[in-house]
Design a protein around this motif. Sequence first.
Motif, short mmCIF file in Angstrom:
data_model
loop_
_atom_site.label_atom_id
_atom_site.label_comp_id
_atom_site.label_asym_id
_atom_site.label_seq_id
_atom_site.Cartn_x
_atom_site.Cartn_y
_atom_site.Cartn_z
N ILE A 1 46.65 44.76 48.04
CA ILE A 1 45.44 44.72 48.87
C ILE A 1 45.47 43.43 49.68
O ILE A 1 46.26 42.52 49.39
N THR A 2 44.63 43.35 50.69
CA THR A 2 44.58 42.13 51.49
C THR A 2 43.79 41.05 50.74
O THR A 2 43.00 41.35 49.84
N TYR A 3 44.01 39.82 51.15
CA TYR A 3 43.26 38.72 50.57
C TYR A 3 41.76 38.93 50.80
O TYR A 3 40.95 38.69 49.91
N ASN A 4 41.41 39.41 51.99
CA ASN A 4 40.00 39.64 52.31
C ASN A 4 39.39 40.69 51.39
O ASN A 4 38.25 40.55 50.95
N SER A 5 40.14 41.74 51.09
CA SER A 5 39.65 42.77 50.17
C SER A 5 39.43 42.17 48.78
O SER A 5 38.41 42.45 48.14
N LEU B 1 42.83 51.24 38.64
CA LEU B 1 44.22 50.79 38.70
C LEU B 1 44.30 49.31 39.06
O LEU B 1 45.10 48.57 38.47
N GLU B 2 43.48 48.86 40.00
CA GLU B 2 43.47 47.44 40.37
C GLU B 2 43.06 46.57 39.20
O GLU B 2 43.65 45.51 38.96
N LEU B 3 42.05 47.01 38.46
CA LEU B 3 41.62 46.23 37.29
C LEU B 3 42.70 46.18 36.22
O LEU B 3 42.91 45.14 35.59
N GLU B 4 43.40 47.28 36.04
CA GLU B 4 44.49 47.31 35.05
C GLU B 4 45.61 46.36 35.47
O GLU B 4 46.13 45.60 34.65
N LYS B 5 45.99 46.39 36.75
CA LYS B 5 47.03 45.49 37.26
C LYS B 5 46.60 44.04 37.14
O LYS B 5 47.37 43.18 36.72
N LEU B 6 45.34 43.77 37.52
CA LEU B 6 44.83 42.40 37.47
C LEU B 6 44.82 41.89 36.04
O LEU B 6 45.22 40.75 35.77
#
Length: 56
Positions: free
Chosen positions: A25-29, A43-48
């Motif tokens: 994702i972008t830094y702004n996102s 998925l983003e939360l899992e990766k993070l």
Amino acid sequence: MNEKINEAIKESGLKKKWIAEQLDITYNSLRRKLKGEIHFSKLELEKLNSILEKYL
């Protein structure tokens, strides 16, 4: 929840720009998600979580 994520990122010492790249994702996102303006996907939360576990 976003406060905990921000704190974990701060403790990890990782740059938000690098984290955003890892999440595709972008830094702004990422910034907007951390402010609560938009939501993280599951998925983003899992990766993070996986990224932060390695550095905490």
